[in-house]
Every structure is written in C-alpha cells, then in structure tokens.
Scaffold this motif. Structure first.
Motif, PDB file in Angstrom:
ATOM      1  N   VAL A   1       0.848  -1.200   0.000  1.00  0.00           N
ATOM      2  CA  VAL A   1       0.000   0.000   0.000  1.00  0.00           C
ATOM      3  C   VAL A   1       0.881   1.246   0.000  1.00  0.00           C
ATOM      4  CG1 VAL A   1      -1.580   1.351   1.456  1.00  0.00           C
ATOM      5  CG2 VAL A   1      -2.061  -1.048   0.982  1.00  0.00           C
ATOM      6  N   GLY A   2       1.927   1.233   0.806  1.00  0.00           N
ATOM      7  CA  GLY A   2       2.841   2.373   0.843  1.00  0.00           C
ATOM      8  C   GLY A   2       3.551   2.585  -0.484  1.00  0.00           C
ATOM      9  N   MET A   3       3.958   1.482  -1.109  1.00  0.00           N
ATOM     10  CA  MET A   3       4.689   1.587  -2.383  1.00  0.00           C
ATOM     11  C   MET A   3       3.803   2.051  -3.529  1.00  0.00           C
ATOM     12  SD  MET A   3       7.111  -1.829  -2.313  1.00  0.00           S
ATOM     13  CE  MET A   3       6.810  -2.084  -4.027  1.00  0.00           C
TER      14      MET A   3
ATOM     15  N   VAL B   1      -5.290   6.159   2.627  1.00  0.00           N
ATOM     16  CA  VAL B   1      -4.223   5.173   2.448  1.00  0.00           C
ATOM     17  C   VAL B   1      -3.479   4.968   3.760  1.00  0.00           C
ATOM     18  CG1 VAL B   1      -1.964   4.804   1.360  1.00  0.00           C
ATOM     19  CG2 VAL B   1      -3.919   5.507  -0.033  1.00  0.00           C
ATOM     20  N   LEU B   2      -3.115   6.069   4.389  1.00  0.00           N
ATOM     21  CA  LEU B   2      -2.385   5.979   5.660  1.00  0.00           C
ATOM     22  C   LEU B   2      -3.266   5.420   6.768  1.00  0.00           C
ATOM     23  CD1 LEU B   2      -0.472   9.341   5.373  1.00  0.00           C
ATOM     24  CD2 LEU B   2       0.522   7.053   5.262  1.00  0.00           C
ATOM     25  N   GLY B   3      -4.531   5.782   6.765  1.00  0.00           N
ATOM     26  CA  GLY B   3      -5.456   5.224   7.753  1.00  0.00           C
ATOM     27  C   GLY B   3      -5.583   3.717   7.612  1.00  0.00           C
ATOM     28  N   THR B   4      -5.581   3.246   6.376  1.00  0.00           N
ATOM     29  CA  THR B   4      -5.621   1.807   6.122  1.00  0.00           C
ATOM     30  C   THR B   4      -4.360   1.137   6.648  1.00  0.00           C
ATOM     31  OG1 THR B   4      -6.988   2.165   4.167  1.00  0.00           O
ATOM     32  CG2 THR B   4      -5.819   0.059   4.302  1.00  0.00           C
ATOM     33  N   GLN B   5      -3.221   1.762   6.420  1.00  0.00           N
ATOM     34  CA  GLN B   5      -1.969   1.203   6.924  1.00  0.00           C
ATOM     35  C   GLN B   5      -1.978   1.116   8.451  1.00  0.00           C
ATOM     36  OE1 GLN B   5       0.951   3.819   4.936  1.00  0.00           O
ATOM     37  NE2 GLN B   5       1.848   1.924   4.131  1.00  0.00           N
TER      38      GLN B   5
END
Length: 154
Positions: free
Chosen positions: A99-101, A130-134
């Motif tokens: 997800v980060g990549m 995206v960050l919340g998912t991480q």
C-alpha cells in the motif's frame, strides 16, 4: 534457535514494529494537517517532509519487521504458516508495504501544491485514507501478537 538469539530478534522485531506504527501515525497527522490547512505553504512543506519520514523510518522499519518476523516464524514453534495469526500478520505487513509503495504519493502531493496551489480535495483525502488503512492493518497485527488465537492452518 538459541534462546538468547530468539529473544534478541524478538526485541528487534517488537521495537521495529512499534516504531513503524509511530512513523505511520506521524504521516497520518502530517497528511491530515496538510489536507485541513488553509495555509498552502504549510501543506506543501508537510508533503515535502513526508518522503523523508518514509525513507528514514518507514522503509527500514518495515523491512526490519518483515525480516525479523520471518526469521522468528521459521525458527520458533509458531512457524511461519502453521498458525493463522502468524500468517495473517505476515500478509498484513506485506500489504502495508505494498500500500505504501503503490498508493501513497507524497511527492505527487508536493508537486500538486507547489507554488501555493491547492491540491484536489479528493486526492488529499485519498492519501489520508491510504495511511489510515496502513495504521489499521498495523494495529490488527499488533492485536494478533497479543491475543495469539490458537487456530492452526496445519
């Protein structure tokens, strides 16, 4: 695996994993501040700072957590894919990395806000999501480490 080596790896794994949660939380805070701010220079600066956090913290911490987790899984009675919780933790960490990549784009956001331009709100909130998912995936992995459900894959 010798107990001293296993415990040393476990400490490194825990420290890297907890630090990764903190690093991602810092990115959530910066990204949310940039999204909510009316100060476009502040938003641009926040987006420009994020890659530094990713490269100085996120990448080394996630790779350290992955390497030590795999080593511990292979060298302990838990196994790497013997128990659901270990396999799920592995999948979650790989998903956090992917997800980060593939979805997190602070450089693109910095470019979008260059020259005090307002970025598209949907794109900004997408980066927060995206960050919340991480962070959610990392917290689930942490909970699995604590509760260790006994269900076995094999």
């Amino acid at each position: 695996m010798a107990p001293r080596i296993r415990k040393t790896l476990l400490v490194i794994h825990i420290v890297a994993s907890v630090a990764l949660v903190g690093e991602v939380w810092g990115l959530v805070a910066l990204n949310t501040a940039a999204t909510l701010s009316k100060d476009l220079d502040l938003a641009h600066t926040a987006y420009r700072l994020m890659p530094t956090l990713v490269f100085a913290g996120g990448i080394p911490l996630s790779l350290t957590a992955l390497a030590t987790g795999i080593t511990l899984g292979l060298g302990s009675h838990w196994g790497l894919i013997r128990h659901y919780w270990v396999a799920v933790k592995l999948v979650l960490l790989v998903a956090v990395i992917c997800v980060g990549m593939f979805l997190f784009d602070p450089e693109g956001m910095a470019a979008a806000t260059a020259g005090a331009r307002q970025a598209v709100a949907a794109r900004q909130w997408g980066q927060v999501a995206v960050l919340g998912t991480q962070i959610a995936m990392l917290l689930i992995a942490t909970a699995l480490s604590v509760f260790k459900p006994r269900w076995k894959l094999r």
